[in-house]
Motif scaffolding. Structure first.
Motif, PDB file in Angstrom:
ATOM      1  N   PHE A 164       0.790  -1.195  -0.136  1.00 55.69           N
ATOM      2  CA  PHE A 164      -0.019  -0.173  -0.014  1.00 55.69           C
ATOM      3  C   PHE A 164       0.532   1.947  -0.009  1.00 55.69           C
ATOM      4  O   PHE A 164       1.572   2.147   0.702  1.00 55.69           O
ATOM      5  N   THR A 168      -5.604   1.572  -8.352  1.00 53.90           N
ATOM      6  CA  THR A 168      -6.040   2.910  -7.803  1.00 53.90           C
ATOM      7  C   THR A 168      -7.558   2.862  -7.576  1.00 53.90           C
ATOM      8  O   THR A 168      -8.293   2.868  -8.110  1.00 53.90           O
ATOM      9  N   ASP A 228      -9.859   3.070 -10.813  1.00 50.67           N
ATOM     10  CA  ASP A 228     -10.716   1.417 -11.489  1.00 50.67           C
ATOM     11  C   ASP A 228     -11.895   1.316 -10.417  1.00 50.67           C
ATOM     12  O   ASP A 228     -11.770   1.828  -8.980  1.00 50.67           O
ATOM     13  N   ASN A 229     -13.039   1.032 -10.510  1.00 45.96           N
ATOM     14  CA  ASN A 229     -14.506   1.253  -9.880  1.00 45.96           C
ATOM     15  C   ASN A 229     -14.587  -0.226  -8.966  1.00 45.96           C
ATOM     16  O   ASN A 229     -13.876  -1.015  -9.737  1.00 45.96           O
ATOM     17  N   ASP A 281     -17.508   4.526  -5.987  1.00 46.11           N
ATOM     18  CA  ASP A 281     -17.213   3.941  -4.685  1.00 46.11           C
ATOM     19  C   ASP A 281     -15.894   3.311  -5.961  1.00 46.11           C
ATOM     20  O   ASP A 281     -15.897   2.458  -6.433  1.00 46.11           O
ATOM     21  N   ASN A 282     -13.982   3.651  -5.794  1.00 52.62           N
ATOM     22  CA  ASN A 282     -13.034   3.033  -6.566  1.00 52.62           C
ATOM     23  C   ASN A 282     -12.456   2.000  -5.879  1.00 52.62           C
ATOM     24  O   ASN A 282     -12.850   1.583  -4.680  1.00 52.62           O
ATOM     25  N   LEU A 283     -11.697   1.014  -6.757  1.00 51.78           N
ATOM     26  CA  LEU A 283     -11.124  -0.183  -5.459  1.00 51.78           C
ATOM     27  C   LEU A 283     -10.186   0.190  -5.087  1.00 51.78           C
ATOM     28  O   LEU A 283     -10.095  -0.690  -3.760  1.00 51.78           O
ATOM     29  N   VAL A 284      -8.904   1.467  -4.626  1.00 49.14           N
ATOM     30  CA  VAL A 284      -8.430   1.697  -3.151  1.00 49.14           C
ATOM     31  C   VAL A 284      -8.950   1.808  -2.533  1.00 49.14           C
ATOM     32  O   VAL A 284      -8.222   1.270  -1.239  1.00 49.14           O
ATOM     33  N   SER A 332     -12.029   0.592  -1.645  1.00 57.46           N
ATOM     34  CA  SER A 332     -12.190  -0.518  -0.174  1.00 57.46           C
ATOM     35  C   SER A 332     -11.260  -1.547   0.276  1.00 57.46           C
ATOM     36  O   SER A 332     -11.363  -1.821   1.282  1.00 57.46           O
ATOM     37  N   ARG A 333      -9.819  -1.100  -0.810  1.00 56.10           N
ATOM     38  CA  ARG A 333      -8.753  -1.963  -0.496  1.00 56.10           C
ATOM     39  C   ARG A 333      -8.007  -1.006   1.106  1.00 56.10           C
ATOM     40  O   ARG A 333      -7.521  -1.723   2.019  1.00 56.10           O
ATOM     41  N   LEU A 334      -8.421   0.491   1.066  1.00 56.43           N
ATOM     42  CA  LEU A 334      -7.876   1.413   2.066  1.00 56.43           C
ATOM     43  C   LEU A 334      -8.960   0.821   3.285  1.00 56.43           C
ATOM     44  O   LEU A 334      -8.177   0.210   4.419  1.00 56.43           O
ATOM     45  N   ASN A 349      -7.821  -2.169   5.648  1.00 58.29           N
ATOM     46  CA  ASN A 349      -6.222  -2.041   6.115  1.00 58.29           C
ATOM     47  C   ASN A 349      -6.582  -0.946   7.310  1.00 58.29           C
ATOM     48  O   ASN A 349      -6.606   0.487   6.999  1.00 58.29           O
ATOM     49  N   TYR A 395     -16.624  -0.044   3.123  1.00 56.68           N
ATOM     50  CA  TYR A 395     -17.992   0.267   2.222  1.00 56.68           C
ATOM     51  C   TYR A 395     -18.988  -0.752   2.384  1.00 56.68           C
ATOM     52  O   TYR A 395     -18.949  -1.436   3.011  1.00 56.68           O
TER      53      TYR A 395
END
Lengths: 748, 748
Positions: free
Chosen positions: A447, A465, A468-469, B468-471, B473-475, B478, B715
Motif C-alpha cells: 500500500f 487505484t 478503477d471502480n 466507489d473506487n477500487l483502492v 475499498s482496499r484501504l 487495512n 464500503y
C-alpha cells in the motif's frame, strides 16, 4: 541539575529513540566515462528539479543532490537506497556518480546549476562574491534530525518548573540548542569516524598538503567556510537568529542559506516559531557505499545525538568553548588517516557507558561496534581505506563504476524495498525518479501513497487505484456476467451458458452444445479447480461427469472451446501499452542434448531464479512436468530434435516458468482497438485483456467469426512480465500507470 | 407435409422451448377506498410514465398498466410479481387495484390518461370517434411472445427447400403467421380457461345479460372491437400489412395501435423487416392473484403456443375459417360459467398427446394439469369461482384488499426475488417503481444492472457501484493505514500503532500505552478473531499474551480503547441519509417476568424471525447468552427489575438480535459533517461510518478531545437495518443510492 537524558529516563521516555525523524541530503557529481565532471544538463529522466522532492542540483549542474523525506531511521535507510538506485538507473549510460567528497577532474568550464532563473542568479552572485568556484564543488552529506514531538510534550508535562515556567516553544528550543552546541563540541569524533577526503585533484587547490590527511573537507584551511567576518553565536537561540539576520542585512551573507556552519537551527516555519529540527552538515561521503553513507553510520549518528543529551549543559562563554572545539576538529581533520586519537577514544568510551545503561537493539549495538572498530583500528577509517586503495583518480573512477553496478546489475529489484512485490518496487522506482513523493503506508500490503503537490493518489498492489471502480472489479469475478456484457456490446466471446442444475445443462447440451469442443468450469473466477476440457466433443456421460465435477464449486459455466494463441494486452486509460504472448514452460531441442540437459541449460540464464527475486522462474522436472512430457512421447532423457519445442507444462503462467514474448509492435492495430473496447465495456481503466488470436497480422473484422476471442479482462493485471519479458522489448507499464494517475505531469 | 413441430423434432430443437421470450402487459384501475375508480392523478411515486419501462397508463388516468420486459418465463413470472408488489406499495394508502376485467363503479367523469399531450390528444380523438368511453375501461392481460431466434436459424438451415428458397425473413414470418392463425382458431380454449368477466356494473352497459356468462369481455356483443368495417386479413403477412395500412389511410383507424384484434403481428422495426413477436391480446384478469395471471397460466400459454406449431397448416379460405373460430369463441364466452365444453376438452386432449411425446418439466406438467382441472370441473374456472364468490362489487373490493395485503404485509421482502439479499430486494423494488429498468445479471451474486435510457449502471450487493473506487475499498481492509490517513486529515481516531513483532510493541507499551485501556487486535480487517479488550489497563504479561493471541493473524494493532455509544452513519455522495444506534441483544425488565419469559415475549414481534426473511432476528438463550447474563449476575430465571436492561450479548450486530434505533434527526449536525469528512478522506462515495459519540446533542469541537472517535468507515455498508429499524423512522437509503447513480432522474 539533571541532564536532559536523566529527565528522559525519569519520565520513561527512553523508548522514544526509534521515533526520531531523520532525513539525509547527499550531494555528488555526475561524471562522464573519462571520469571528468559531466558538462551535460541535469538528466531529463530525473524529472523536474524545480518541484522534485528527492532530486535537486546543488551548486554545479553536475552536482546531483539526493534528499530523503523525514522518516524513522529504518525507512530513511530504505528510501536512501531506493533513491540512489533510482537516480543511478536514470543517468545516461555513459555517466556515473563521483563517489568522493573532493571533486573529480574538472572540465574547462564547470556549468553552474540552473534549475530556475532565480536560483541560477543566486549562484552567480555567490561566485561573484566569493570569487571561488572550486570549494563549492565539494560534495557532502547533511543529516536533518528531529526529536519526537512526544518527547518534548511529555518532558514539559513532567518538569517541575521553579518560578515562571518557560513557554513550550522556549523549552523545546533549549533542548535543541543544547544538542547543537554539543554537536559542534564533539564534531571531531565524527570527523575522525567519517572523514574521507585525504587528497584531492591537484587542480583543486594549489596549497594541498603533500601527505594524505583525514578530511580536507572538514579542515579549516581546505573546507568551505563563510567569510571570517561572519560570526553567528550559538550561545542562545536569540543570539543565533540575531547574528544571522545581521549578517544578511549587512550583505555579509546573500541569504541564510549561505551560512556554512556545522549545525543549522531549522524550523518548518519562521525560526521565531521554534526550532523543529537541526541540520547537521558537511560530513564526508563514504565512497565505499553507493548511498554515500551506510545504515550503521546513520544509526550511529542518531544514537550519538541522543548520547549528547546526556552531556551537562554548557555554561560560561559558550562561543569561546565552541571555537576551541573547532580547533580540535581541525586538528583531527588534518591528521594522517592512520593516526589514532585519544580524545575520540575517550568520547566513545563515554558513549559506551551511556549505551550500557539501556536495553539497546541489535542494530544499535552493531553500529556502535563498527564505529568503535574505526577508533581501535585507524586503518579501518574511510580515509585510511581510501589512501590504501590507490590514487585519487583511479579509486574514484573504480568506486563510481562499482556503485553504478550496484544499482544496475539487478534492475528488476529496488534496493530498500526488495521485500515488496516486484511490480510495486518498479512503480516506486519510477515514481521516485520522476518526482512523485512516495510514502509506503503498509509494506506487506503493498500500500503506497504518491504525491505531487496537493495531488495525492493511493496505490495498492502496483495498480489498484482510484481509476478503477468497485463494481467493475466485482464484474471480473463473475465470468458469466462478464460474457453477457461483452457479448451484448458485440465483442467476440466464446458462446457459453451458466447453469444451476444438471437438468437444464443437459437440455442445452442436446441443442446448443452438441458435437462441440467444450470447456466446463465453475462460474466463480479464481477457482482453478473443477475445470474439464474436451477437445473431442464429450459424450452425454462425459458431459454429466464434468458438470458434477465443476458443480462442487457452485454454478457451472459451459463454454465452447477456442483454439489459438493467447495474448495479454495491458491497457491503461484507453491505450494499449504492451502485448505479451505467453508460452508454457518449454525447452527447444538441438538434436544433441536431453530434455534434462536442456532444462539445466535454460536455468543457467541469470534472469531465471527464485520467485520475487528474478523476473523469470526456474524450470523444474517433477511429476507434473514428466506427465506432460509423456503425453508428447518424451522422457527426461529424450533427445529432442533440432528446433522442436518440448513442453514441460500446459499452463502459460510466467510464475511456473513460462516464456514471455513482447509482441507490442507486432500485433495489428485493430486488435489493440478491440482490447480497448473490451476494457471500456468492462468499465476498467487499468486492464489486462486476454484474447485468443489465430493470426495477429491479419486485421480484425467483427463480422468474420473466429478472428479473435476475448477470454477475460483482469483488473490489477500483472506488470512485471511486461517490464522484463523473456524475449523482446521491455515495456515500462508502471510509467503508464503513473501517467494516468498524474496527467498534470506532462513529461511522463 | 411435415408440421413445424415435426421439423423441430427432426432438428433436435425441442429443448429450445424454455428459451421462448415472453412479456406481460397487465392493466387494472386504481380505485379509492369506496371501491370507485380513482379520480386522482397517476401516483408520483410510480415515476414518470412518459419514460417508465414498467408502469404506464392505458386509456383512463386510473388505468395503470404494468409491463414486464421480454424474458424467459421464470424471469417474467418473478418480474411480474415484483412489479405488481412495487406498484401496489407505491399507491396512496387509500387506493388499491381493481382486480376485475370489468370496471368498478365509475365516478361522474372518468379522467382520461394524460401521460403526454400527444397521447392525451390521441385518446380524445378516440373518444370522439367511437363515441364510447366504457368499453375502453375494461382491463386485460396481453402476452407478447417471441420464439427463440435460434429456432428459426436452425430450422432454416435444416430445411430442404424445393426450387427458390424463401428469404430467411419470409421463412420466419410464415412460422409466426401460422402461430397467429392457430391462436385465433383455438382462442375459445383460452376464453374457457381464463374467462373471468361473468358480470359487470349495471351502469357499464344497459344490455347486460341477466345471467352470468364466462367472459363479457371476450364476447362479441360486450367486448371491445373495431368498427365492423375494419377488416384485417390473416391469410398472409402481406395481406395483414396492406389491410392495416388501408384502414389507417382511410381513417377507419387512427393508427395501427387502434387495431383491437386477438393477435397482432409485431416487429421491433417496421413490419416489412419481419415479425419479431406476436401480441396475444385481451385475456381476462385472474382476480384471485395480485398479478392478474399466475405462473401456471403463463406456463400453459407458452406451451399452448408451441403446441399450436404441431397443428397442420391452414389451407383454403383462411379468413372465413377464422371468422368461424371467432363465432366459436363468442359461443364459449357467452356460456354460463359452469357449462362444460366438448370442443375445449377435445383440444386439451390433443395437447395432452403432444405433451406426452416429450420429456416435460414439472412446471409444464403442473400447469397443464391445473388447466385440465378447469376443463373437467367448470366450477373451477375463474368465471365460475367469481360467480360463486358473491356480488360483483363486493367481491371486487374484497379481492382488491387481499391483493394489496399480499404486497404490503411483508414490505421487507420483494415477491419474485426473495432468494436475494434483502437490501438488493429493496433496491430492485425502488428502481422498478421510479422507472429504472432492472436486469438481474446473477441472482446468487446479487449482480444487477439498472438502465435509464442510454445510462447503465451495474450494482452488486446493494451498493457496490461505479461510484466507489477500487483502492478505497482496499484501504478499508487495512485498519492501520485507515487510521493513518484519517489522523493526518485531523479526524479523531483512537491512538494506535501496528506492530510486526513483539519487541517493538513492548517498547511502545512502556512509553505510549502504559496505564491505558487497550484493544489489541489483528490489523487486517474482517478478522473477528484474536481480539483482546482491556478496560482495566493490562500488565506487561497480559499485554504479551494478548499480542501473541492477535499475532497469529499477522500484524497486530494496539489501540486505545474508547468508551461510549456507537453510531452508524450512512453516507452517500456527501450527505448523511441515516444514523443508527445499535444496541446488543437485550430485554427490558418489568419486575414480574423472568429473562426467559421476556425473551419469548420479545420474539413474538412479527418483525423478528429467521435471517433473510425478517428485518429483525430472534433472540436466543444459549450458552453465550447465559454467560453474558451471568456477568450481570443474572440467569434465565431471574426476574429483572422494572426498566432495567439485561443484555444477552455484548456485540451490537442486528444479525445476532441487536436492536436498532433510528437517530437521524437526533444527532447534532456537526457529527454529520464529521461523518461526511471521514467518507471523503477515505475516498468513499457510499460509506458506513462508525463513530463513538458520548453526547450526540453537544456540537462536535475538533479541539476538544473525546467528543467523537471514528472507529471505521465501511464500503458496501448494510442498508436493510436503516430501512426497517427496531425503533424509529424508516430511512429509504436504497433511494439515496439510486439518486446518486442517476442524478438525471430529478424527482428521486
Amino acid at each position: 541539575m539533571l541532564t536532559i537524558w536523566e529527565k528522559i529516563q525519569a519520565a520513561h521516555l527512553t523508548g522514544l529513540i526509534p521515533q526520531t525523524l531523520v532525513a539525509v541530503e547527499r550531494e555528488s557529481h555526475r561524471i562522464d566515462d573519462h571520469g571528468v565532471l559531466a558538462v551535460t544538463d541535469h538528466p531529463k529522466a530525473l524529472g523536474n528539479r524545480a518541484t522534485h522532492p528527492y532530486f535537486q542540483t546543488d551548486f554545479a549542474e553536475s552536482q546531483l543532490e539526493i534528499i530523503t523525506s523525514p522518516n524513522v531511521l529504518a525507512q530513511t535507510v530504505d528510501e536512501l537506497q531506493a533513491l540512489t538506485a533510482s537516480a543511478l538507473r536514470g543517468l545516461p549510460q555513459t555517466e556515473a556518480l563521483w563517489p568522493l567528497t573532493m571533486p573529480a577532474t574538472l572540465p574547462h568550464d564547470v556549468p553552474i546549476a540552473h534549475p530556475t532563473p532565480e536560483r541560477l542568479a543566486y549562484r552567480e552572485q555567490l561566485v561573484a562574491k566569493t570569487k571561488a568556484v572550486n570549494p563549492q564543488l565539494m560534495s557532502s552529506i547533511h543529516l536533518n534530525l528531529s526529536l519526537p514531538e512526544q518527547l518534548f510534550e511529555r518532558l514539559y508535562e513532567a518538569e517541575d518548573f521553579k518560578g515562571t515556567p518557560p513557554s513550550y516553544l522556549d523549552y523545546r528550543n533549549q533542548i535543541y540548542l543544547h544538542l547543537a552546541q554539543q554537536w559542534i563540541k564533539y564534531r571531531f569524533v565524527l570527523t575522525y569516524l567519517f572523514g574521507a577526503s585525504p587528497a584531492a585533484n591537484a587542480d583543486f587547490n594549489s596549497a594541498l598538503p603533500k601527505q594524505p590527511v583525514r578530511s580536507l573537507h572538514s579542515s579549516h584551511q581546505f573546507g568551505y567556510h563563510n567569510d571570517e567576518h561572519v560570526h553567528v553565536s550559538y550561545s542562545s537561540v536569540e543570539a543565533y537568529a540575531r547574528d544571522l539576520k545581521q549578517a544578511v542585512e549587512s550583505g555579509q551573507l546573500i541569504s541564510p542559506a549561505q551560512l556554512y556552519a556545522e549545525v543549522r537551527l531549522r524550523s518548518s516555519v519562521p525560526l521565531a516559531q521554534g526550532i523543529h529540527y537541526l541540520e547537521f552538515r558537511d560530513l564526508d561521503l563514504n565512497p565505499f557505499v553507493a548511498t554515500g553513507i551506510d545504515a550503521q553510520e546513520l544509526q550511529f549518528m542518531q544514537d550519538f545525538a541522543w548520547f549528547l543529551l546526556s552531556q551537562p549543559q554548557m555554561t560560561g562563554d559558550i562561543d569561546e568553548q565552541l571555537a576551541t572545539a573547532a580547533r580540535m576538529n581541525d586538528k583531527i581533520a588534518m591528521q594522517a588517516p592512520t593516526t589514532s586519537s585519544q580524545e575520540v577514544a575517550d568520547a566513545m568510551d563515554q558513549m559506551a557507558i551511556w549505551l550500557n545503561q539501556q536495553t539497546i537493539t541489535k542494530p544499535q549495538f552493531a553500529a556502535f561496534t563498527a564505529m568503535q572498530d574505526r577508533v581501535l583500528h585507524p586503518e579501518h577509517t574511510p580515509a585510511a581505506k581510501l589512501v590504501a586503495a590507490g590514487a585519487f583518480e583511479t579509486v574514484g573512477q573504480q568506486l563510481a563504476r562499482t556503485n553504478k553496478q550496484w544499482a544496475t546489475d539487478e534492475p528488476y529489484l529496488l534496493p530498500g524495498f526488495t521485500d515488496m512485490e516486484q511490480s510495486t518496487q518498479m512503480l516506486i522506482e519510477d515514481a521516485m525518479r520522476i518526482g512523485l513523493k512516495v510514502d509506503v503506508l503498509d509494506r506487506s500490503d503493498q500500500f503506497i501513497r504518491l504525491t505531487n503537490g496537493e495531488h495525492q493518489e493511493l496505490v495498492r498492489a502496483g495498480n489498484e487505484t482510484r481509476l478503477d471502480n468497485l463494481v467493475a472489479s466485482r464484474l471480473v469475478d463473475n465470468k458469466f456476467v462478464t460474457k453477457q456484457l461483452l457479448g451484448e456490446a458485440g465483442l467476440p466471446v466464446a458462446r457459453a451458458m451458466v447453469y444451476h442444475d444438471l437438468e437444464s445443462a443437459q437440455r442445452d447440451f442436446a441443442t446448443s452444445f452438441r458435437n462441440k469442443s467444450l470447456v466446463i468450469k465453475p462460474n466463480a473466477a479464481n477457482v482453478g479447480e473443477g475445470v474439464s476440457l474436451f477437445m473431442v466433443p464429450p459424450t452425454p456421460e462425459e458431459f454429466e461427469t464434468a458438470f458434477q465435477f465443476a458443480h462442487r464449486y457452485g454454478d457451472v459455466l459451459v463454454e465452447l472451446f477456442v483454439r489459438g494463441t493467447e495474448y495479454r494486452f495491458f491497457v491503461v486509460a484507453n491505450h494499449v501499452h504492451a502485448i505479451l504472448e505467453r508460452v508454457p514452460a518449454n525447452v527447444v531441442g538441438d538434436g544433441q542434448h536431453t530434455v534434462a540437459e536442456l532444462v539445466a541449460k535454460k536455468n543457467q540464464d541469470p534472469m531465471r531464479g527464485e520467485a520475487h527475486r528474478k523476473p523469470l522462474q526456474q524450470l523444474h522436472l517433477d511429476e507434473r512436468e514428466l506427465a506432460v512430457l509423456a503425453e508428447q512421447g518424451l522422457t527426461a532423457d529424450s533427445v529432442v530434435p533440432r528446433g522442436h519445442q518440448a513442453f514441460l507444462l500446459t499452463n502459460s503462467n510466467i510464475s511456473t516458468g513460462g516464456d514471455s514474448y513482447d509482441m507490442t509492435d507486432e500485433v495489428d492495430e485493430s486488435y489493440k482497438k478491440l482490447a480497448i473496447k473490451v476494457a471500456k465495456t468492462m468499465g476498467q481503466t487499468i486492464s489486462g485483456v486476454d484474447m485468443i488470436i489465430p493470426n495477429l497480422y491479419q486485421p480484425y473484422q467483427a463480422d468474420q467469426a473466429g478472428m479473435a476471442t476475448v477470454i477475460e479482462a483482469n483488473y490489477n493485471p500483472a506488470m512485471f512480465m511486461h517490464l522484463f519479458p523473456y524475449s523482446g522489448k521491455s515495456r515500462r507499464v508502471t510509467r503508464a500507470v503513473l501517467a494516468a494517475l498524474f496527467p498534470e505531469m506532462k513529461d511522463l
